[in-house]
Design an enzyme around this catalytic site. Structure first.
Site, mmCIF file in Angstrom:
data_model
loop_
_atom_site.group_PDB
_atom_site.id
_atom_site.type_symbol
_atom_site.label_atom_id
_atom_site.label_comp_id
_atom_site.label_asym_id
_atom_site.label_seq_id
_atom_site.Cartn_x
_atom_site.Cartn_y
_atom_site.Cartn_z
ATOM 1 C CG HIS A 237 -2.069 -1.037 1.073
ATOM 2 N ND1 HIS A 237 -3.297 -1.097 0.759
ATOM 3 C CD2 HIS A 237 -1.550 -2.680 1.539
ATOM 4 C CE1 HIS A 237 -3.327 -2.014 0.904
ATOM 5 N NE2 HIS A 237 -3.213 -3.279 1.339
ATOM 6 N NE ARG B 127 -1.683 3.478 3.981
ATOM 7 C CZ ARG B 127 -2.519 1.913 3.623
ATOM 8 N NH1 ARG B 127 -3.730 1.959 2.568
ATOM 9 N NH2 ARG B 127 -3.043 1.629 4.590
ATOM 10 C CG ASN C 98 -6.319 0.479 -0.481
ATOM 11 O OD1 ASN C 98 -5.229 0.181 -0.938
ATOM 12 N ND2 ASN C 98 -6.114 0.095 1.266
ATOM 13 C CG ASP D 33 -5.755 -6.364 0.350
ATOM 14 O OD1 ASP D 33 -6.117 -6.713 0.850
ATOM 15 O OD2 ASP D 33 -5.066 -5.389 0.742
ATOM 16 C CG HIS E 28 -4.299 -10.979 3.307
ATOM 17 N ND1 HIS E 28 -5.795 -10.870 3.153
ATOM 18 C CD2 HIS E 28 -4.620 -9.565 2.917
ATOM 19 C CE1 HIS E 28 -6.051 -10.232 2.869
ATOM 20 N NE2 HIS E 28 -5.536 -9.204 2.902
ATOM 21 C CG ASN F 2 -8.923 -6.916 7.319
ATOM 22 O OD1 ASN F 2 -8.465 -7.927 6.644
ATOM 23 N ND2 ASN F 2 -9.414 -6.165 6.951
ATOM 24 C CG ASP G 83 -1.370 -6.337 3.728
ATOM 25 O OD1 ASP G 83 -1.928 -4.782 2.924
ATOM 26 O OD2 ASP G 83 -2.580 -6.813 4.410
ATOM 27 C CG HIS H 172 -2.789 3.186 9.414
ATOM 28 N ND1 HIS H 172 -3.778 3.632 8.392
ATOM 29 C CD2 HIS H 172 -2.252 1.594 8.994
ATOM 30 C CE1 HIS H 172 -4.435 2.250 7.919
ATOM 31 N NE2 HIS H 172 -3.959 1.138 7.860
#
Length: 434
Positions: free
Chosen positions: A58, A60, A90, A150, A230, A282, A309, A313
């Site tokens: 990710h 972002r 995402n 995802d 995952h 997750n 994964d 954040h």
């Protein structure tokens, strides 16, 4: 002309060899090689691996550049020994059109610390209602071949079947986030003894396993490619093993954290923390039985590859009450160390096995012919030099990622990436970004 001579590297953990890199390719491998004009990289004691490939990152960008950007994420990837990553869809806006995936692809080309291959969304807005522009993304400059919602499960069986049928036309693969939403509504961590003691709503293993079983059946029926993101439970490993025994085109990944950490960390972590949302992820961390099954499945090839994964954040999104905290951990810069601890130091994999599961196989699944190639003359010089004897506590303040939500802070892990070469160009030397 770029010319590098790597001296005394243990290729896949074998006997020391020299590697001569010329114009982006491995020109020669041998003992006592000489190249007077070459820049020399001393690699005594270091393991040489093909550049690592991550199927699940990710980045972002666009939309959450406060958490990560393509630049910071690829710098983190290079520090972790990766020469290619797949950027999940995402983002904001969602990567569900040719325009967005091309934007991400061009950012990757601009910054150049590793190759960036956008993953396209399966459905518009990740909403699970209508297929996204799969064909347009496949035909775009980004040449998307991996599609995933995802963060959300494609829970509608009809939509999932249509996606599997659609990607067959161009050799694509649907990567499913297996999570039955009705079974996980409000879930906070693995359903079991620890969740009961902590008073947190449990996330049952069957929520993952039921979707994997359904999708394996759909992929077998359609004759298409399914990749399971995952995998986290012992039951999921058994379902994937069964599906493969049918000859269906099923692949699966496991994250480093699911190979190393358990739900017990939520109660009392190895670093002495308790009830810490850093462990909220997750799918959730599972039991030791699940960890053992995942390790065995990766060792015997039931699980094809390791994928990080990597989920950055902001501090305020993790350092809050558990129920309000975001799910996810960063993992690019610690992945190889965790795999060494979980798989190599335990005798479950040798370094050739690591190369297969962290380079060759993810490159094959992602359809990246220039990545994951064996270290031999004529191959692109995508190379990771790794020191397995190194030991140190993880210090997140030194990370290249913009985020610090690592579950390993303060823990001693083995190994470090000393150098990374992307098509013969060093992106990391002596452990530092170039």
């Amino acid at each position: 002309m770029s010319l590098y001579l790597i001296r005394n590297a243990r290729v896949l953990g074998g006997e020391p060899r020299d590697l001569l890199i010329r114009d982006g390719e491995i020109a020669e491998i041998g003992v006592g090689l000489e190249a007077p004009a070459a820049e020399v990289v001393e690699a005594e004691g270091l393991v040489a691996l093909p550049g690592l490939v991550d199927l699940h990152t990710h980045l972002r960008e666009p939309g959450r550049e406060d958490n990560e950007t393509v630049l910071s994420g690829t710098r983190a990837a290079a520090r972790g020994g990766f020469t290619a990553v797949h950027a999940m869809a995402n983002t904001t806006p969602v990567a569900d059109t040719a325009g967005v995936v091309e934007q991400v692809w061009r950012l990757g080309r601009e910054f150049g610390y590793c190759d960036v291959h956008p993953v396209g969304a399966v459905t518009e807005g990740l909403a699970g209602k209508k297929l996204a522009e799969l064909g347009a993304m496949a035909d775009s400059a980004a040449r998307v071949r991996v599609f995933s919602d995802d963060g959300h499960c494609v829970d509608d069986a009809v939509i999932m079947r249509r996606a599997l049928e659609y990607v067959k036309a161009f050799g694509g693969v649907v990567a499913q986030h297996a999570q039955e939403p009705r079974l996980t509504e409000g879930a906070q961590m693995n359903e079991g003894e620890v969740s009961d003691r902590l008073g947190l709503r449990g996330w049952p293993a069957v929520a993952e396993e039921s979707i994997i079983a359904r999708d394996c059946l759909l992929a077998g029926h359609v004759g298409s490619r399914l990749h399971v993101c995952h995998v986290s439970t012992a039951g999921s490993v058994e379902i994937v093993r069964w599906a493969k025994s049918k000859g269906w085109n099923i692949t699966a990944e496991v994250t480093p954290h699911h190979l190393f950490l358990t739900d017990a960390c939520c109660e009392e972590s190895p670093a002495g923390r308790s009830y810490d949302p850093i462990y909220k992820v997750n799918p959730p961390l599972r039991t030791q039985r699940d960890v053992d099954a995942l390790r065995a499945g990766l060792a015997d090839g039931t699980i094809d590859c390791v994928a990080t994964d990597h989920a950055p954040h902001a501090v305020e999104d993790k350092e809050t009450e558990w129920a309000d905290a975001a799910m996810g951990m960063i993992g690019l810069e610690t992945a190889l160390s965790v795999v060494q601890a979980a798989m190599v130091d335990t005798g479950l994999l040798d370094w050739a096995g690591v190369a297969e599961r962290m380079s060759a196989k993810p490159a094959e699944i992602g359809n990246l012919p220039g990545q994951g190639r064996p270290l031999e003359p004529g191959s692109p010089a995508n190379i990771t030099l790794y020191d397995p004897a190194y030991r140190a506590q993880v210090d997140a303040t030194t990370f290249a990622s913009k985020s610090r939500n690592t579950p390993y802070a303060g823990l001693e892990l083995p190994g470090r990436v000393v150098a990374t070469f992307l098509r013969g160009r060093p992106t990391v030397l002596e452990g530092k970004l170039v």
